[in-house]
Design an enzyme around this catalytic site. Structure first.
Site, mmCIF file in Angstrom:
data_model
loop_
_atom_site.group_PDB
_atom_site.id
_atom_site.type_symbol
_atom_site.label_atom_id
_atom_site.label_comp_id
_atom_site.label_asym_id
_atom_site.label_seq_id
_atom_site.Cartn_x
_atom_site.Cartn_y
_atom_site.Cartn_z
ATOM 1 N N SER A 119 0.830 -1.137 0.155
ATOM 2 C CA SER A 119 0.030 -0.100 -0.065
ATOM 3 C C SER A 119 0.845 1.161 0.033
ATOM 4 O O SER A 119 1.688 1.487 -0.920
ATOM 5 C CB SER A 119 -0.910 -0.120 1.160
ATOM 6 O OG SER A 119 -1.936 0.818 0.969
ATOM 7 N N ASP A 259 -9.483 -5.842 -4.650
ATOM 8 C CA ASP A 259 -8.641 -4.502 -4.091
ATOM 9 C C ASP A 259 -8.927 -3.260 -4.321
ATOM 10 O O ASP A 259 -9.210 -2.916 -5.747
ATOM 11 C CB ASP A 259 -6.932 -4.934 -4.560
ATOM 12 C CG ASP A 259 -6.034 -4.381 -3.517
ATOM 13 O OD1 ASP A 259 -6.288 -3.241 -2.887
ATOM 14 O OD2 ASP A 259 -4.987 -4.989 -3.675
ATOM 15 N N HIS A 286 -7.621 -6.390 -0.326
ATOM 16 C CA HIS A 286 -6.330 -5.571 0.072
ATOM 17 C C HIS A 286 -5.261 -6.380 0.836
ATOM 18 O O HIS A 286 -4.046 -5.680 0.980
ATOM 19 C CB HIS A 286 -6.511 -4.020 0.579
ATOM 20 C CG HIS A 286 -5.591 -3.071 0.610
ATOM 21 N ND1 HIS A 286 -4.973 -2.762 -0.686
ATOM 22 C CD2 HIS A 286 -5.153 -2.191 1.747
ATOM 23 C CE1 HIS A 286 -4.120 -1.917 -0.297
ATOM 24 N NE2 HIS A 286 -4.117 -1.553 0.790
#
Length: 307
Positions: A119, A259, A286
């Protein structure tokens, strides 16, 4: 193979100019950094979410004998905090975190290493790799955006797929500032369980990582946002797209089918990084390192172990 006896923790000094208190980077290592196997340094997301949710990556030591280094970025988890710097965009800059990473590498005396960034950690890892740092062998960009704009656009697209009553509750909370209401929280849970983590209830280590934000939201609120959707912090215009061609390390891009890091969000990595592979985990959002844990270790471990 049990990894419990092979885990150690420590702190690396991270002195900062103009700061008159000790500053340290907390880290934990699974495996022997002197084993001859290239270690993997993991950059967590947020910014401001602690390392805990990435502990499953210690599986890579059990499956592929890869030493794994996790650490808390400055202002987060067990590293030094600066709540007095809330809103200080001149302090909370990308270079601060790049300097911290370089300091940790030097402290651990690592000459060759791989990087996995998840991320926001992938944003940071991509930027780090564009400088072609000495010692970087391979790069994994996990569930990460090539630009903040692409991420926010994907949020809007996914949000529009939710039932209308859920969308209405989210919009009402956003516009009226009632994001603490039960109605908003219930609606956000629907979004979260579809596009952030499909595992219910959440694994304890993910809960602990998010609790780090509740305890000290300084980094997240300053750099990304104080809202659940969009970005109003210093990273809102962030992009690495124009520099991706500078990355020379072999790179693996991974994300989940559901995601927030949708195809559109990660596609520039595949388009512009010269030596790159792309893998989508079909049953994940995610957190594919939880949602498809065994397959994740096969794909990532296989890439890192490939000479």
């Amino acid at each position: 193979m049990s990894t419990d006896t092979l885990i150690r923790t420590g702190e690396a000094p991270f002195p900062l100019t103009g700061i008159n208190k000790p500053c340290n980077t907390w880290y934990t290592v699974c495996g022997d950094l002197k084993s001859g196997k290239t270690p993997l340094i993991v950059l967590h997301g947020g910014p401001g979410i602690a390392h805990n949710y990435l502990l499953p990556l210690f599986d890579l030591y059990a499956s592929h004998a890869i030493p794994v280094v996790l650490y808390d970025q400055i202002g987060t988890g067990l590293s030094t905090h600066f709540p007095e710097k809330m809103g200080d965009g001149e302090f909370w800059v990308e270079q601060l975190f790049l300097d911290q990473l370089n300091g940790l590498i030097e402290h651990l005396k690592i000459r060759e290493f791989d990087i996995l960034g998840h991320s926001w950690g992938g944003m940071l890892g991509a930027r780090f790799a564009t400088s072609r740092p000495f010692g970087l062998r391979r790069l994994v960009l996990a569930d990460a955006p090539a630009s903040a704009q692409l991420w926010c656009a994907a949020e809007d697209t996914l949000r529009a797929t939710l039932p209308q009553d859920v969308q209405d509750a989210l919009t009402k909370g956003d516009t009226e500032g009632t994001t603490e209401s039960p109605e908003y929280k219930a609606a956000y849970s629907v979004y979260f369980e579809r596009f952030v983590c499909t595992i219910v209830p959440l694994p304890d280590d993910i809960v602990k990582a998010f609790e780090a934000i509740s305890e000290d939201p300084t980094v997240l609120f300053t750099m990304w946002s104080n809202l659940d959707f969009g970005s109003n912090g210093t990273l809102q215009g962030w992009s690495v797209i124009d520099d991706l061609h500078k990355i020379t390390a072999p790179t693996l891009v991974v994300h989940g089918r559901w995601d927030v890091a949708q195809d559109s969000v990660v596609e520039p990595f595949f388009k512009y990084i010269p030596r790159v592979r792309w893998y989508t985990f079909g049953e994940s959002s995610h957190f594919p390192h939880y949602e498809e844990r065994e397959r994740y270790m096969q794909i990532v471990g296989g890439f890192l172990a490939d000479d």
